[in-house]
Enzyme design. Structure first.
Site, PDB file in Angstrom:
ATOM      1  N   ALA A  66     -31.608 -13.675 -44.950  1.00 16.10           N
ATOM      2  CA  ALA A  66     -30.269 -14.122 -44.613  1.00 16.10           C
ATOM      3  C   ALA A  66     -29.477 -14.195 -45.914  1.00 16.10           C
ATOM      4  O   ALA A  66     -30.058 -14.297 -46.999  1.00 16.10           O
ATOM      5  CB  ALA A  66     -30.330 -15.478 -43.932  1.00 16.10           C
ATOM      6  N   GLY A 109     -35.183 -13.807 -43.473  1.00 22.90           N
ATOM      7  CA  GLY A 109     -34.584 -13.280 -42.241  1.00 22.90           C
ATOM      8  C   GLY A 109     -34.885 -11.809 -42.024  1.00 22.90           C
ATOM      9  O   GLY A 109     -34.889 -11.336 -40.882  1.00 22.90           O
ATOM     10  N   GLU A 112     -38.170 -11.792 -40.457  1.00 20.62           N
ATOM     11  CA  GLU A 112     -37.987 -12.351 -39.109  1.00 20.62           C
ATOM     12  C   GLU A 112     -37.316 -11.346 -38.181  1.00 20.62           C
ATOM     13  O   GLU A 112     -37.644 -11.263 -36.994  1.00 20.62           O
ATOM     14  CB  GLU A 112     -37.176 -13.647 -39.206  1.00 20.62           C
ATOM     15  CG  GLU A 112     -37.957 -14.737 -39.940  1.00 20.62           C
ATOM     16  CD  GLU A 112     -37.113 -15.947 -40.294  1.00 20.62           C
ATOM     17  OE1 GLU A 112     -36.090 -15.770 -40.989  1.00 20.62           O
ATOM     18  OE2 GLU A 112     -37.462 -17.063 -39.878  1.00 20.62           O
ATOM     19  N   GLU A 132     -38.351 -18.736 -48.053  1.00 16.20           N
ATOM     20  CA  GLU A 132     -37.335 -19.796 -47.913  1.00 16.20           C
ATOM     21  C   GLU A 132     -37.713 -21.082 -48.644  1.00 16.20           C
ATOM     22  O   GLU A 132     -36.854 -21.832 -49.082  1.00 16.20           O
ATOM     23  CB  GLU A 132     -37.113 -20.107 -46.423  1.00 16.20           C
ATOM     24  CG  GLU A 132     -36.391 -19.014 -45.645  1.00 16.20           C
ATOM     25  CD  GLU A 132     -37.316 -17.983 -45.020  1.00 16.20           C
ATOM     26  OE1 GLU A 132     -38.506 -17.912 -45.398  1.00 16.20           O
ATOM     27  OE2 GLU A 132     -36.842 -17.248 -44.132  1.00 16.20           O
TER      28      GLU A 132
HETATM   29  N1  CO8 Z   1     -28.722 -13.073 -49.973  1.00 14.77           N
HETATM   30  C1  CO8 Z   1     -27.648 -12.710 -50.698  1.00 14.77           C
HETATM   31  N2  CO8 Z   1     -27.712 -11.801 -51.696  1.00 14.77           N
HETATM   32  C2  CO8 Z   1     -28.905 -11.245 -51.953  1.00 14.77           C
HETATM   33  C3  CO8 Z   1     -30.060 -11.586 -51.244  1.00 14.77           C
HETATM   34  C4  CO8 Z   1     -29.933 -12.548 -50.202  1.00 14.77           C
HETATM   35  N3  CO8 Z   1     -30.982 -12.902 -49.429  1.00 14.77           N
HETATM   36  N4  CO8 Z   1     -31.107 -10.890 -51.758  1.00 14.77           N
HETATM   37  C5  CO8 Z   1     -30.617 -10.128 -52.740  1.00 14.77           C
HETATM   38  N5  CO8 Z   1     -29.278 -10.332 -52.873  1.00 14.77           N
HETATM   39  C6  CO8 Z   1     -28.366  -9.719 -53.833  1.00 14.77           C
HETATM   40  C7  CO8 Z   1     -28.562 -10.283 -55.227  1.00 14.77           C
HETATM   41  O1  CO8 Z   1     -27.864 -11.498 -55.365  1.00 14.77           O
HETATM   42  C8  CO8 Z   1     -27.999  -9.173 -56.072  1.00 14.77           C
HETATM   43  O2  CO8 Z   1     -26.600  -9.237 -56.044  1.00 14.77           O
HETATM   44  P1  CO8 Z   1     -25.758  -9.246 -57.439  1.00 14.77           P
HETATM   45  O3  CO8 Z   1     -26.063  -7.908 -58.064  1.00 14.77           O
HETATM   46  O4  CO8 Z   1     -24.344  -9.394 -56.988  1.00 14.77           O
HETATM   47  O5  CO8 Z   1     -26.281 -10.376 -58.230  1.00 14.77           O
HETATM   48  C9  CO8 Z   1     -28.403  -7.914 -55.306  1.00 14.77           C
HETATM   49  O6  CO8 Z   1     -28.674  -8.338 -53.970  1.00 14.77           O
HETATM   50  C10 CO8 Z   1     -29.659  -7.263 -55.850  1.00 14.77           C
HETATM   51  O7  CO8 Z   1     -30.671  -8.262 -55.916  1.00 14.77           O
HETATM   52  P2  CO8 Z   1     -31.499  -8.586 -57.250  1.00 14.77           P
HETATM   53  O8  CO8 Z   1     -30.678  -8.303 -58.457  1.00 14.77           O
HETATM   54  O9  CO8 Z   1     -32.030  -9.975 -57.121  1.00 14.77           O
HETATM   55  O10 CO8 Z   1     -32.660  -7.498 -57.108  1.00 14.77           O
HETATM   56  P3  CO8 Z   1     -34.137  -7.603 -57.705  1.00 14.77           P
HETATM   57  O11 CO8 Z   1     -34.730  -6.236 -57.512  1.00 14.77           O
HETATM   58  O12 CO8 Z   1     -34.142  -8.200 -59.061  1.00 14.77           O
HETATM   59  O13 CO8 Z   1     -34.898  -8.646 -56.730  1.00 14.77           O
HETATM   60  C11 CO8 Z   1     -35.513  -9.609 -54.612  1.00 14.77           C
HETATM   61  C12 CO8 Z   1     -35.093  -8.335 -55.382  1.00 14.77           C
HETATM   62  C13 CO8 Z   1     -36.898 -10.063 -55.069  1.00 14.77           C
HETATM   63  C14 CO8 Z   1     -35.558  -9.247 -53.126  1.00 14.77           C
HETATM   64  C15 CO8 Z   1     -34.486 -10.742 -54.885  1.00 14.77           C
HETATM   65  O14 CO8 Z   1     -33.173 -10.228 -54.651  1.00 14.77           O
HETATM   66  C16 CO8 Z   1     -34.662 -11.950 -54.011  1.00 14.77           C
HETATM   67  O15 CO8 Z   1     -35.531 -12.766 -54.259  1.00 14.77           O
HETATM   68  N6  CO8 Z   1     -33.786 -12.095 -52.998  1.00 14.77           N
HETATM   69  C17 CO8 Z   1     -33.797 -13.283 -52.124  1.00 14.77           C
HETATM   70  C18 CO8 Z   1     -34.970 -13.249 -51.160  1.00 14.77           C
HETATM   71  C19 CO8 Z   1     -34.952 -14.501 -50.314  1.00 14.77           C
HETATM   72  O16 CO8 Z   1     -35.075 -15.615 -50.786  1.00 14.77           O
HETATM   73  N7  CO8 Z   1     -34.784 -14.329 -48.989  1.00 14.77           N
HETATM   74  C20 CO8 Z   1     -34.758 -15.425 -48.039  1.00 14.77           C
HETATM   75  C21 CO8 Z   1     -33.334 -15.859 -47.793  1.00 14.77           C
HETATM   76  S1  CO8 Z   1     -33.223 -17.307 -46.763  1.00 14.77           S
HETATM   77  C22 CO8 Z   1     -33.472 -16.700 -45.213  1.00 14.77           C
HETATM   78  O17 CO8 Z   1     -33.653 -15.532 -44.991  1.00 14.77           O
HETATM   79  C23 CO8 Z   1     -33.408 -17.717 -44.107  1.00 14.77           C
HETATM   80  C24 CO8 Z   1     -33.465 -17.039 -42.751  1.00 14.77           C
HETATM   81  C25 CO8 Z   1     -33.043 -17.981 -41.671  1.00 14.77           C
HETATM   82  C26 CO8 Z   1     -31.578 -17.899 -41.366  1.00 14.77           C
HETATM   83  C27 CO8 Z   1     -31.255 -18.685 -40.168  1.00 14.77           C
HETATM   84  C28 CO8 Z   1     -29.889 -18.312 -39.606  1.00 14.77           C
HETATM   85  C29 CO8 Z   1     -29.930 -18.293 -38.121  1.00 14.77           C
END
Ligand code: CO8
Length: 258
Positions: A66, A109, A112, A132
């Protein structure tokens, strides 16, 4: 076909394709993405010319979760009033079989969303996880419930409590993934599986998916009753007569979806 900004939507034969298209955010699932995926999947579901749906992302990410930046400042009330949960429930309620073709990250997400699909095909590059806990929250789109049903309590608990990722091979061993294929072959393979499914009779596909869903949700005796009822009801379809006649006559069935 409706205009979408965060997904690409395409029909190939009897298969509807939905490709997440927010490369700048690794396909993070914001409200707009959710609405568009639900709208596209519902439109395919309402179209009897469609017998299977494929949901995929990019080579680098199926979806990295998400959208954290969108969620960060939300209150608990915002989360409820935004109806995110209802939107995703609508996606999970699609009657048409859905295949997730996962390459790269399927996190939070994203994992999921894959688990709301019926079949998960993974590229050997795929990485699954529920991170998360690293953000001070827990899975919110079904992860704590569906992951346990897929991989069992202890594996799910380890993944959800530590937030670590697992690679495609581990995910396949654990039972989360239907099959792992070389990354370069993922979309072709997803297309082949989807074409195979879409060539069947729609009433029997809907029935099979409903029975599979029932198995996830009901005690065995109730599930068996449901299966028997649905099995019997298919004997009132023309396609059951056609399917069995085709077997007897040693030819391919010509299903009419009725
Ligand atoms: N949300 C928003 N932006 C994201 C997300 C995300 N989940 N993941 C990556 N991005 C963005 C980064 O911020 C970055 O943007 P910017 O260049 O503007 O800074 C761009 O995508 C590229 O990402 P990275 O530079 O971080 O790329 P890396 O190769 O270094 O890392 C990863 C890749 C490991 C995937 C890393 O991006 C990461 O850890 N992302 C977050 C993963 C995460 O924590 N996901 C869980 C999110 S919470 C969730 O999903 C809850 C679900 C329930 C929702 C309920 C609603 C009904």
């Amino acid at each position: 076909m409706a205009e979408y900004e965060t997904i690409l939507v395409e029909t190939r034969g009897r298969v509807g394709w939905i490709t997440l298209n927010r490369p700048e955010a690794l396909n993070a699932l914001n409200t707009q993405v959710m609405r568009e995926i639900v709208a596209a999947a519902s439109a395919f579901d309402a179209d009897t010319a469609i017998g299977a749906i494929v949901v995929t992302g990019s080579e680098r990410a199926f979806a990295a979760g998400a959208d954290i930046k969108e969620m960060e400042s939300q209150t608990g009330l915002d989360m409820v009033m935004g109806d995110h949960f209802g939107g995703w429930a609508d996606f999970a309620a699609v009657r048409t079989p859905v295949i997730a073709a996962v390459s790269g990250y399927a996190l939070g997400g994203g994992c999921e969303l894959a688990m709301m699909c019926d079949i998960i095909l993974a590229a050997d590059s795929a990485k699954f996880g529920q991170p998360e806990i690293n953000l001070g929250v827990i899975p919110g789109m079904g992860g704590s419930q569906r992951l346990i049903r897929a991989v069992g309590y202890y594996k799910a608990a380890e993944l959800i409590l530590t937030g670590r990722m697992m690679d495609a091979a581990e995910a396949e061993r654990a039972g989360l993934v239907s099959r792992v294929v070389p990354a370069a072959e993922l979309l072709d393979e997803a297309g082949t599986v989807a074409d195979t499914i879409a060539s069947k009779s729609l009433p029997s596909l809907y029935a099979a998916k409903a029975a599979l869903d029932a198995a996830m949700e009901t005690p065995l005796a109730e599930g068996l009753r449901f299966e028997r009822h649905v099995f019997a009801s298919l004997f009132d379809t023309a396609d059951q007569k056609e399917g069995m006649a085709a077997f007897r006559e040693k030819r391919s069935p010509d299903f009419q979806n009725r």
